[in-house]
Design a protein around this motif. Structure first.
Motif, PDB file in Angstrom:
ATOM      1  N   ILE A  21       0.842  -1.202   0.000  1.00  0.00           N
ATOM      2  CA  ILE A  21       0.000   0.000   0.000  1.00  0.00           C
ATOM      3  C   ILE A  21       0.879   1.256   0.000  1.00  0.00           C
ATOM      4  CG2 ILE A  21      -1.712   1.298   1.353  1.00  0.00           C
ATOM      5  CD1 ILE A  21      -2.820  -1.286   0.046  1.00  0.00           C
ATOM      6  N   ILE A  22       1.919   1.245   0.814  1.00  0.00           N
ATOM      7  CA  ILE A  22       2.838   2.386   0.883  1.00  0.00           C
ATOM      8  C   ILE A  22       3.543   2.587  -0.457  1.00  0.00           C
ATOM      9  CG2 ILE A  22       5.004   3.209   1.914  1.00  0.00           C
ATOM     10  CD1 ILE A  22       4.027   1.829   4.552  1.00  0.00           C
ATOM     11  N   ARG A  23       4.036   1.517  -1.008  1.00  0.00           N
ATOM     12  CA  ARG A  23       4.866   1.570  -2.214  1.00  0.00           C
ATOM     13  C   ARG A  23       4.059   1.866  -3.486  1.00  0.00           C
ATOM     14  NH1 ARG A  23       7.269  -2.907  -0.867  1.00  0.00           N
ATOM     15  NH2 ARG A  23       5.820  -4.212  -2.008  1.00  0.00           N
ATOM     16  N   ASP A  24       2.872   1.277  -3.595  1.00  0.00           N
ATOM     17  CA  ASP A  24       2.186   1.244  -4.887  1.00  0.00           C
ATOM     18  C   ASP A  24       0.899   2.049  -4.982  1.00  0.00           C
ATOM     19  OD1 ASP A  24       4.203  -0.539  -5.575  1.00  0.00           O
ATOM     20  OD2 ASP A  24       2.970  -2.314  -5.244  1.00  0.00           O
ATOM     21  N   THR A  25       0.482   2.741  -3.911  1.00  0.00           N
ATOM     22  CA  THR A  25      -0.800   3.430  -3.964  1.00  0.00           C
ATOM     23  C   THR A  25      -0.709   4.836  -3.373  1.00  0.00           C
ATOM     24  OG1 THR A  25      -1.711   2.875  -1.779  1.00  0.00           O
ATOM     25  CG2 THR A  25      -1.910   1.179  -3.512  1.00  0.00           C
ATOM     26  N   LEU A  26      -1.788   5.554  -3.525  1.00  0.00           N
ATOM     27  CA  LEU A  26      -1.948   6.871  -2.905  1.00  0.00           C
ATOM     28  C   LEU A  26      -2.873   6.784  -1.694  1.00  0.00           C
ATOM     29  CD1 LEU A  26      -2.375   8.996  -6.152  1.00  0.00           C
ATOM     30  CD2 LEU A  26      -0.288   8.594  -4.838  1.00  0.00           C
ATOM     31  N   ILE A 117      -8.591   9.765   5.693  1.00  0.00           N
ATOM     32  CA  ILE A 117      -8.635   8.985   4.454  1.00  0.00           C
ATOM     33  C   ILE A 117      -8.144   9.830   3.284  1.00  0.00           C
ATOM     34  CG2 ILE A 117     -10.145   7.715   2.879  1.00  0.00           C
ATOM     35  CD1 ILE A 117     -12.126   7.463   5.282  1.00  0.00           C
ATOM     36  N   SER A 118      -7.270   9.262   2.488  1.00  0.00           N
ATOM     37  CA  SER A 118      -6.838   9.920   1.259  1.00  0.00           C
ATOM     38  C   SER A 118      -8.037  10.032   0.319  1.00  0.00           C
ATOM     39  CB  SER A 118      -5.741   9.096   0.583  1.00  0.00           C
ATOM     40  OG  SER A 118      -5.482   9.576  -0.721  1.00  0.00           O
ATOM     41  N   ALA A 119      -8.222  11.207  -0.259  1.00  0.00           N
ATOM     42  CA  ALA A 119      -9.308  11.378  -1.229  1.00  0.00           C
ATOM     43  C   ALA A 119      -9.098  10.495  -2.458  1.00  0.00           C
ATOM     44  CB  ALA A 119      -9.436  12.839  -1.632  1.00  0.00           C
ATOM     45  N   ALA A 120      -7.880   9.983  -2.638  1.00  0.00           N
ATOM     46  CA  ALA A 120      -7.593   9.053  -3.728  1.00  0.00           C
ATOM     47  C   ALA A 120      -8.136   7.654  -3.432  1.00  0.00           C
ATOM     48  CB  ALA A 120      -6.093   8.996  -3.983  1.00  0.00           C
ATOM     49  N   ASN A 121      -8.813   7.498  -2.306  1.00  0.00           N
ATOM     50  CA  ASN A 121      -9.353   6.201  -1.890  1.00  0.00           C
ATOM     51  C   ASN A 121     -10.864   6.313  -1.640  1.00  0.00           C
ATOM     52  OD1 ASN A 121      -9.611   3.582  -0.988  1.00  0.00           O
ATOM     53  ND2 ASN A 121      -8.422   3.868   0.880  1.00  0.00           N
ATOM     54  N   PRO A 122     -11.656   6.545  -2.695  1.00  0.00           N
ATOM     55  CA  PRO A 122     -13.096   6.704  -2.502  1.00  0.00           C
ATOM     56  C   PRO A 122     -13.776   5.464  -1.928  1.00  0.00           C
ATOM     57  CG  PRO A 122     -12.585   6.545  -4.839  1.00  0.00           C
ATOM     58  CD  PRO A 122     -11.274   6.665  -4.096  1.00  0.00           C
ATOM     59  N   GLY A 143      -1.188  16.543   1.408  1.00  0.00           N
ATOM     60  CA  GLY A 143      -0.245  15.458   1.198  1.00  0.00           C
ATOM     61  C   GLY A 143       0.357  15.534  -0.192  1.00  0.00           C
ATOM     62  N   ARG A 144       1.539  14.983  -0.308  1.00  0.00           N
ATOM     63  CA  ARG A 144       2.185  14.931  -1.618  1.00  0.00           C
ATOM     64  C   ARG A 144       2.880  13.586  -1.747  1.00  0.00           C
ATOM     65  NH1 ARG A 144       2.848  17.847  -5.972  1.00  0.00           N
ATOM     66  NH2 ARG A 144       4.792  17.785  -7.137  1.00  0.00           N
ATOM     67  N   LYS A 145       2.566  12.913  -2.840  1.00  0.00           N
ATOM     68  CA  LYS A 145       3.162  11.607  -3.096  1.00  0.00           C
ATOM     69  C   LYS A 145       3.114  11.345  -4.596  1.00  0.00           C
ATOM     70  CE  LYS A 145       2.868   6.793  -1.549  1.00  0.00           C
ATOM     71  NZ  LYS A 145       2.083   5.874  -0.711  1.00  0.00           N
ATOM     72  N   SER A 146       4.139  10.726  -5.103  1.00  0.00           N
ATOM     73  CA  SER A 146       4.213  10.390  -6.529  1.00  0.00           C
ATOM     74  C   SER A 146       3.949  11.600  -7.421  1.00  0.00           C
ATOM     75  CB  SER A 146       3.237   9.259  -6.859  1.00  0.00           C
ATOM     76  OG  SER A 146       3.548   8.110  -6.107  1.00  0.00           O
ATOM     77  N   GLY A 147       4.438  12.763  -6.987  1.00  0.00           N
ATOM     78  CA  GLY A 147       4.293  13.971  -7.771  1.00  0.00           C
ATOM     79  C   GLY A 147       2.890  14.560  -7.793  1.00  0.00           C
ATOM     80  N   GLN A 148       2.026  14.086  -6.893  1.00  0.00           N
ATOM     81  CA  GLN A 148       0.641  14.564  -6.863  1.00  0.00           C
ATOM     82  C   GLN A 148       0.309  15.182  -5.519  1.00  0.00           C
ATOM     83  OE1 GLN A 148      -2.327  11.721  -8.403  1.00  0.00           O
ATOM     84  NE2 GLN A 148      -0.595  10.389  -8.867  1.00  0.00           N
ATOM     85  N   TRP A 149      -0.495  16.229  -5.543  1.00  0.00           N
ATOM     86  CA  TRP A 149      -1.057  16.786  -4.320  1.00  0.00           C
ATOM     87  C   TRP A 149      -2.264  15.953  -3.939  1.00  0.00           C
ATOM     88  CZ3 TRP A 149       1.786  19.732  -1.557  1.00  0.00           C
ATOM     89  CH2 TRP A 149       2.707  20.579  -2.154  1.00  0.00           C
TER      90      TRP A 149
END
Length: 162
Positions: A21-26, A117-122, A143-149
């Motif tokens: 989850i840490i490595r491959d997702t937002l 909850i990350s909004a990237a996880n509806p 938050g910022r991860k993988s070049g995304q806000w």
């Protein structure tokens, strides 16, 4: 399927689930993978407030909760973490784990359970809403991860008094 208290010996299985989850997702904003040693210590620190779902001896997910913020004014508010392996999803394991955590928390004086909850996880937003959590806040681009806000959604549930 069995829900049981986590043991330090579960750290490797939990790390394997969490680190994907840490490595491959937002889903989580962190980029720092969990080590077995750190997780074993975390399980020991939260003994009684950390559970795994297992089937045929294989850990398929976990839930834990702890303080929402430091300071005595927050003593009755907790925040949880729930993560399932892909093969554990859609089978009611998340619901069973959350009920275990909420029941335990209420019995130990927790009044409110918070989900960040990350909004990237509806899917997690819908899951929590189905459990009676209400969205109480949204922090855009914190938050910022993988070049995304990434936006952070707060949901909470008032637990029944025990």
């Amino acid at each position: 399927m069995n829900i049981r208290t986590a043991r330090p010996a579960d750290a490797a299985a939990i790390a394997a689930i969490w680190n994907v989850i840490i490595r491959d997702t937002l889903i989580t904003f962190t980029t720092k993978e969990r080590t077995e040693a750190t997780l074993a210590a975390h399980i020991s620190e939260r003994q009684g407030a950390f559970w795994v779902a297992e089937e045929a001896g294989k850990v398929l997910g976990f839930v834990t909760y702890g303080p929402f913020r430091t300071g005595p004014g927050y003593a009755t508010t907790a925040e949880h973490t729930l993560i399932l392996a892909p093969e554990g999803r859609g089978r009611g394991l998340g619901r069973a784990l959350m009920h275990k955590a909420m029941e335990h928390a209420a019995a130990h004086g927790i009044h409110v359970m918070v989900a960040g909850i990350s909004a990237a996880n509806p899917g997690a937003v819908a899951f929590h809403a189905a459990l009676g959590f209400e969205q109480t806040g949204k922090l855009p681009q914190v938050g910022r991860k993988s070049g995304q806000w990434l936006d952070l959604i707060f949901m909470q549930k008032t637990l029944p008094s025990s």
